[in-house]
Design a protein around this motif. Structure first.
Motif, PDB file in Angstrom:
ATOM      1  N   LEU A  56       0.827  -1.206   0.000  1.00  0.00           N
ATOM      2  CA  LEU A  56       0.000   0.000   0.000  1.00  0.00           C
ATOM      3  C   LEU A  56       0.863   1.259   0.000  1.00  0.00           C
ATOM      4  O   LEU A  56       0.565   2.220  -0.710  1.00  0.00           O
ATOM      5  N   ALA A  57       1.931   1.236   0.795  1.00  0.00           N
ATOM      6  CA  ALA A  57       2.820   2.393   0.856  1.00  0.00           C
ATOM      7  C   ALA A  57       3.382   2.685  -0.529  1.00  0.00           C
ATOM      8  O   ALA A  57       3.413   3.836  -0.972  1.00  0.00           O
ATOM      9  N   HIS A  58       3.802   1.629  -1.236  1.00  0.00           N
ATOM     10  CA  HIS A  58       4.328   1.828  -2.583  1.00  0.00           C
ATOM     11  C   HIS A  58       3.275   2.389  -3.514  1.00  0.00           C
ATOM     12  O   HIS A  58       3.545   3.252  -4.332  1.00  0.00           O
ATOM     13  N   TRP A  59       2.068   1.867  -3.344  1.00  0.00           N
ATOM     14  CA  TRP A  59       0.979   2.343  -4.192  1.00  0.00           C
ATOM     15  C   TRP A  59       0.732   3.830  -3.962  1.00  0.00           C
ATOM     16  O   TRP A  59       0.646   4.616  -4.896  1.00  0.00           O
ATOM     17  N   PHE A  60       0.679   4.210  -2.663  1.00  0.00           N
ATOM     18  CA  PHE A  60       0.468   5.623  -2.339  1.00  0.00           C
ATOM     19  C   PHE A  60       1.555   6.478  -2.971  1.00  0.00           C
ATOM     20  O   PHE A  60       1.290   7.527  -3.549  1.00  0.00           O
ATOM     21  N   LEU A  61       2.803   6.026  -2.842  1.00  0.00           N
ATOM     22  CA  LEU A  61       3.917   6.816  -3.357  1.00  0.00           C
ATOM     23  C   LEU A  61       3.884   6.848  -4.875  1.00  0.00           C
ATOM     24  O   LEU A  61       4.157   7.866  -5.498  1.00  0.00           O
ATOM     25  N   GLY A  62       3.532   5.708  -5.479  1.00  0.00           N
ATOM     26  CA  GLY A  62       3.523   5.613  -6.934  1.00  0.00           C
ATOM     27  C   GLY A  62       2.462   6.495  -7.574  1.00  0.00           C
ATOM     28  O   GLY A  62       2.640   6.999  -8.681  1.00  0.00           O
ATOM     29  N   GLU A  63       1.365   6.709  -6.831  1.00  0.00           N
ATOM     30  CA  GLU A  63       0.287   7.509  -7.403  1.00  0.00           C
ATOM     31  C   GLU A  63       0.596   9.002  -7.362  1.00  0.00           C
ATOM     32  O   GLU A  63      -0.188   9.810  -7.870  1.00  0.00           O
ATOM     33  N   LEU A 111      -0.800   2.649   7.396  1.00  0.00           N
ATOM     34  CA  LEU A 111      -0.631   4.041   6.986  1.00  0.00           C
ATOM     35  C   LEU A 111       0.757   4.583   7.313  1.00  0.00           C
ATOM     36  O   LEU A 111       1.278   5.443   6.625  1.00  0.00           O
ATOM     37  N   TYR A 112       1.332   4.065   8.398  1.00  0.00           N
ATOM     38  CA  TYR A 112       2.557   4.649   8.924  1.00  0.00           C
ATOM     39  C   TYR A 112       3.713   4.715   7.912  1.00  0.00           C
ATOM     40  O   TYR A 112       4.294   5.788   7.725  1.00  0.00           O
ATOM     41  N   PRO A 113       4.039   3.594   7.225  1.00  0.00           N
ATOM     42  CA  PRO A 113       5.195   3.659   6.316  1.00  0.00           C
ATOM     43  C   PRO A 113       5.035   4.714   5.228  1.00  0.00           C
ATOM     44  O   PRO A 113       5.968   5.489   4.969  1.00  0.00           O
ATOM     45  N   ALA A 114       3.841   4.768   4.638  1.00  0.00           N
ATOM     46  CA  ALA A 114       3.606   5.757   3.589  1.00  0.00           C
ATOM     47  C   ALA A 114       3.697   7.170   4.150  1.00  0.00           C
ATOM     48  O   ALA A 114       4.316   8.053   3.549  1.00  0.00           O
ATOM     49  N   ALA A 115       3.099   7.370   5.331  1.00  0.00           N
ATOM     50  CA  ALA A 115       3.089   8.703   5.929  1.00  0.00           C
ATOM     51  C   ALA A 115       4.508   9.189   6.186  1.00  0.00           C
ATOM     52  O   ALA A 115       4.856  10.329   5.884  1.00  0.00           O
TER      53      ALA A 115
END
Lengths: 460, 199
Positions: free
Chosen positions: A334-341, A376-380
């Motif tokens: 999910l973190a990668h997805w958030f960053l990729g978007e 959520l934490y890693p992406a945040a």
């Protein structure tokens, strides 16, 4: 959640069949997304049967372990049994115990008296006093349910006696009670701190200004509604009376000094502070205010143990569940997805809020945080969002969930006190719940509101 | 016999939470007094306090709470405090609702039964090692005994509640909204709140 006052009209068999079929199709659709989908679909399906959330979480994990993975059971074995063996988590039962002593020991009553003497003469005075008293109680108490019970069970009957509609009072207190987990000590914050290794002390103080802002916003809305409907006002008190009322309530407020002072100066850890708070509030209730008789203490102990055990049981199973998620690498994906978007932090926080609001509607705060925070934490962090800010944001989201069906605990407690049905109460809380959503937006996009104080106190 | 078990359960968890609180209180007091006496050179007091080693307090507190959590969870089934999402269930036609609730209770019994059995096996294996806890040096299998005992008790409670529900159609209600000694407003019935619980 049935009960004498909450009457449900059963669906006809046809409608029920339709509903169940629709739910089943949606869940199968989610399950088709792969392992992660199956986990979530199974969890939701089990939860919808009405079984305890802890059991639904645990059964999902068991099913997953036995059918879909080759992780050896033994390696999860230890986690399955313990999961709560951290001294930090022990703050939860201590805070619950302290909250119960404060509720039963007359601390809440004196805070209400003081708040009434200060704001009672304004439009909707008693309601305002209820909000302010909730805020004061929240300074020393870590649970929003305890806050609703402590303040609501005294203020609501008083409001009805003074000619306020019950709907109005119950609506105010339900929402204001959620301040309990925002201001200073709070059980969800402890859980978040454990789940993400964030400083508990910083999280505690970070909630102070947002809490004051929310108090102010709720008061404004209440005052406006009360003025429009011309709800009764109390007599204005003299400054002398206010001082006396303050002096009486000061024993309870002293607890702030013990908890925050103790943690800040390093005399004790958050867990120890919670234990101190429990001892102190016992002392105040039994020996200073004398509102709690010694022979009633075992009952309070038993109640607190019951409540704590329920939470700890949920926590154990939620820890397991989040272990499975990590094992399936879902947070990182999910973190990668958030960053990729390329959402940026603005877009990310919007999505995070929506996810939390949905999750907070189905789970109580502790399990919700244990599952969502690691996601959520890693992406945040990689988007440069401060963990403390994220914590306060999650906390604010949980507050909304607490005041909204289907599992809003505040709502159920307030319904128990006021004898209003859940459906009616859900409508009654609307003005304040909308205020809370505005507040949520402010907290989300104004990080300094939360971060300034811990930074100024050098806790960050 | 059942009554004795009920009382024993209640006594145990109330005792554990009170004991753990006092324990931490004493440990913090001890550490603080030690710091103070060192600061102001009360050597006699310092020496006396220094002889008392309370390093194990934190560990014992954790174990007490683990035991409290396991047995308290079983007690919680009896008092109906374990919260579930029952909005859908309560809107279903009566027969469906009955089946759904029974399914939930039996699933609870099944889960706790499985955990209890796994726990028993785990404890049995551990009893053959000489693992001890770091500070207290208590045998670990005794510490972990809480898991099979607590889980089996919880399993029993689930079955008990399921049996009661099957026969009378009633579930235990947890009442969180009631405060001792607080009067109820006119026309408002005593608070028996629909919080929680498997209902």
């Amino acid at each position: 959640m049935s009960g004498a006052t909450v009457t449900y009209v059963p669906m006809t068999t046809q409608r029920a069949t339709m509903t169940v079929v629709i739910i089943a199709v949606v869940l199968l659709g989610i399950a088709a997304l792969g392992n992660a989908g199956i986990i979530f679909a199974l969890l939701v399906a089990l939860m919808l049967t009405g079984m305890p959330i802890s059991i639904a979480l645990g059964l999902t994990v068991l099913t997953f372990l036995f059918t879909m993975t080759n992780v050896p059971i033994e390696s999860v074995g230890l986690k399955l049994f313990t999961g709560i063996e951290k001294f930090e988590i022990m703050a939860v039962p201590f805070f619950i115990l302290a909250g119960n002593f404060l509720t039963h020991g007359g601390v809440a009553r004196r805070m209400i008296d003081f708040a009434t003497s200060v704001v009672g003469h304004l439009h909707g005075g008693l309601a305002l006093a209820g909000i302010v008293a909730c805020a004061m109680f929240a300074l020393v108490c870590g649970s929003s349910v305890a806050t609703v019970v402590a303040i609501g069970s005294i203020v609501l009957p008083e409001m009805v006696r003074n000619g306020y509609p019950m709907r109005f009072g119950a609506g105010v207190i339900t929402v204001a009670g959620s301040l309990g987990i925002l201001m200073l000590p709070s059980i969800p914050k402890v859980i978040y701190a454990v789940a993400t290794n964030t400083s508990i002390g910083a999280l505690f103080v970070a909630g102070l200004f947002p809490g004051i802002l929310l108090t102010f916003m709720l008061c404004t809305v209440t005052w406006w509604i009360a003025r429009k409907n011309d709800y009764p006002r109390m007599q204005r008190r003299t400054w002398r009376e206010r001082w006396i009322a303050f002096r009486r309530s000061v024993w309870g407020l002293m607890l702030v000094v013990i908890i925050i002072g103790g943690i800040y100066s390093g005399i004790f850890t958050a867990t120890e502070a919670a234990a101190m708070a429990a001892i102190y509030s016992f002392f105040v209730s039994v020996f200073v205010y004398k509102d709690l008789k010694m022979r009633d203490v075992p009952k309070v102990l038993l109640n607190s143990a019951n409540m704590s055990a329920m939470l700890l049981y949920i926590i154990t199973n939620a820890v397991l569940f989040s272990f499975i998620l990590t094992n399936e690498n879902i947070p990182n994906t999910l973190a990668h997805w958030f960053l990729g978007e390329n959402l940026g932090w603005v877009g990310f926080l919007l999505i995070a809020n929506l996810m939390l609001l949905v999750a907070g509607n189905f789970m109580e705060p502790s399990s919700c945080i244990l599952i969502m925070a690691p996601i959520l934490y890693p992406a945040a962090v990689s988007l440069g969002i401060n963990p403390v800010h994220l914590g306060i944001l999650i906390d604010a989201n949980m507050e909304v969930g607490l005041c909204h069906p289907p599992v809003g605990l505040n709502l159920y407690v307030a319904s128990g006190i006021s004898k209003l049905g859940i459906t009616e109460l859900t409508k009654a809380v609307m003005p304040w719940l909308l205020t809370m959503l505005v507040f949520l937006a402010i907290v989300t996009y104004w990080p300094e509101l939360s971060l300034w104080l811990p930074r100024a106190m050098k806790m960050l | 016999m059942l009554k004795v078990l009920d009382r024993l359960e209640e006594f145990l968890i109330a005792f554990l939470i009170a004991g753990a609180t006092l324990l931490i209180f004493v440990a913090v007091g001890h550490r603080y007094a030690l710091d103070l006496s060192a600061k102001f050179h009360f050597d006699a007091i310092y020496d006396a306090l220094f002889k008392i080693n309370l390093a194990w307090a934190q560990e014992l507190c954790i174990y007490m709470f683990v035991w409290m959590a396991k047995f308290g969870a079983a007690y919680g089934v009896r008092t109906g405090i374990h919260v579930g999402v029952d909005v859908l269930v309560n809107k279903l036609p009566p027969r469906w609702r009955l089946v759904s609730i029974l399914f939930g209770l039996l699933a609870g019994a099944f889960f706790t039964g499985v955990v209890g059995t796994m726990g028993a096996k785990f404890v049995f294996d551990m009893a053959h090692t000489d693992q001890t806890s770091p500070d207290l040096e208590a045998p670990m299998w005794i510490v972990y005994l809480a898991i099979p005992l607590g889980s089996y008790l919880m399993c029993f409670r689930f079955l008990q509640v399921a049996w009661g529900f099957w026969r009378t159609g009633e579930l235990p209600h947890h009442d969180a909204a009631h405060v001792e000694g607080v009067e109820e407003a006119g026309g408002i019935a005593p608070a028996t709140a629909p919080v929680g619980a498997m209902r």
